[in-house]
Design an enzyme around this catalytic site. Sequence first.
Site, PDB file in Angstrom:
ATOM      1  N   ASP A   1       7.614   8.758   4.502  1.00 21.02           N
ATOM      2  CA  ASP A   1       6.409   9.580   4.300  1.00 21.02           C
ATOM      3  C   ASP A   1       6.637  11.024   4.757  1.00 21.02           C
ATOM      4  O   ASP A   1       5.672  11.778   4.946  1.00 21.02           O
ATOM      5  CB  ASP A   1       5.227   8.996   5.079  1.00 21.02           C
ATOM      6  CG  ASP A   1       4.567   7.823   4.360  1.00 21.02           C
ATOM      7  OD1 ASP A   1       4.995   7.503   3.243  1.00 21.02           O
ATOM      8  OD2 ASP A   1       3.635   7.222   4.933  1.00 21.02           O
TER       9      ASP A   1
ATOM     10  N   ASP B   1      -0.250  -2.765  14.601  1.00 26.10           N
ATOM     11  CA  ASP B   1       0.559  -3.916  15.001  1.00 26.10           C
ATOM     12  C   ASP B   1      -0.254  -4.912  15.834  1.00 26.10           C
ATOM     13  O   ASP B   1      -0.216  -6.114  15.599  1.00 26.10           O
ATOM     14  CB  ASP B   1       1.801  -3.460  15.770  1.00 26.10           C
ATOM     15  CG  ASP B   1       1.496  -2.394  16.823  1.00 26.10           C
ATOM     16  OD1 ASP B   1       0.320  -2.082  17.050  1.00 26.10           O
ATOM     17  OD2 ASP B   1       2.455  -1.869  17.413  1.00 26.10           O
TER      18      ASP B   1
END
Length: 410
Positions: free
Chosen positions: A93, A241
């Site tokens: 990205d 996460d």
Amino acid sequence: MVLEYIVIALYTISLVLILMYALAQLNLLFNYLKARKKQDDSPKFDLTNPGEIPYVTIQLPVYNELYVMERLLDNIAKINYPSDKLEIQVLDDSTDESVETTAKHIKKLQKTGLDIQHIRRENREGFKAGALKEGLKIAKGEFIAIFDADFLPKPCWLEKTVPFFKNPEIGVVQTRWGHINRNYSTLTKIQAFALDAHFTLEQVGRNSQGHFINFNGTAGIWRKECIYDAGNWEGDTLTEDLDLSYRAQLKRWKFKYLEDVETPAELPVIISAARSQQFRWNKGGAENFQKMLKRVIMCKNIPVKTKIHGMLHLLNSSMFTCIFLVAILSIPMLYIKNEYAHLKIYFLVMSFFVVSTLIFFICYWYIYKKTYGGGFINFIKYIGTFFSFFSIAMGFSLHNTIAVLEGHFG
């Protein structure tokens, strides 16, 4: 007197929460010591049998990592695993000049026969979670290993982690973080000290008793089916996460933590980077507390003790708020102690809460001893490290309190 009672209430609540957290840490220490005596008899894939070797995708989510990209790619290329059962996704990205250099290096590695792809997005929607989700759409692997740019897994990493997925209930295998620049400075030593406590005492202590643990965002491997079953990656918190980990475990997926498999990584060496990392972790932790608390409490399939550990785990980042409150309220509490003699018994009771510090001191000594060894000299060094850790934690407490408040209240 109303203001004084508000101060006393906030001070007391903070000390009680810190004590609860300390007692949870002590329980995890007992769990950890018991777990170290057990032999692991988990079923494992036989990777010498070609029929048992599963397809694995390695995902490398990166963003403007100009100075470490070449090292990362060269290191991943050394992973030992059958080339026809392995693909690598570079989820890039980036918006800087690293895009071009990364593309060139990937082409160079592709010429060696490595199945490695450079995957770019038109926007950064969802940030890391969005990148992982995008890569998952086209991932060929049954299992998805994830590494951040500053991690350097050893060539045998997949050989030590993939076999545990023979148990169909295992959704995640997480490894312990190592620290290649542990001794670079006082800052890196203290970060390593804190992370060692998490990756030994907490992860082993929880996992050995079937309590919820978290995939740490990197240096772990997921079963693709588990990711989809838990609802896939979501970008509505800063710690995607932790979010996915809890959703997966609420779906009854099991996590396997491997303390003996170390994945080396670099720690932030400048205080601004460490503060930024702490801010992200603490705000994300608070966001997940808001998102997951009710689900954990209402879940009928998990025992009460697991719920308690889960709630304290999600509340972990809020301990900085308690530390901050205790620090700033200490001065007005001294004034109250001197001015209101009838509260003498209250202050005698409050002195009991020093036991929290003693519990932390004992728990962290076991972890320090495991890394550096025992003996009188190391114990003296540990005392210095312990109080340095608490001093830095106190220094970070205002910054982290702001992060926690943002996470809880937006």
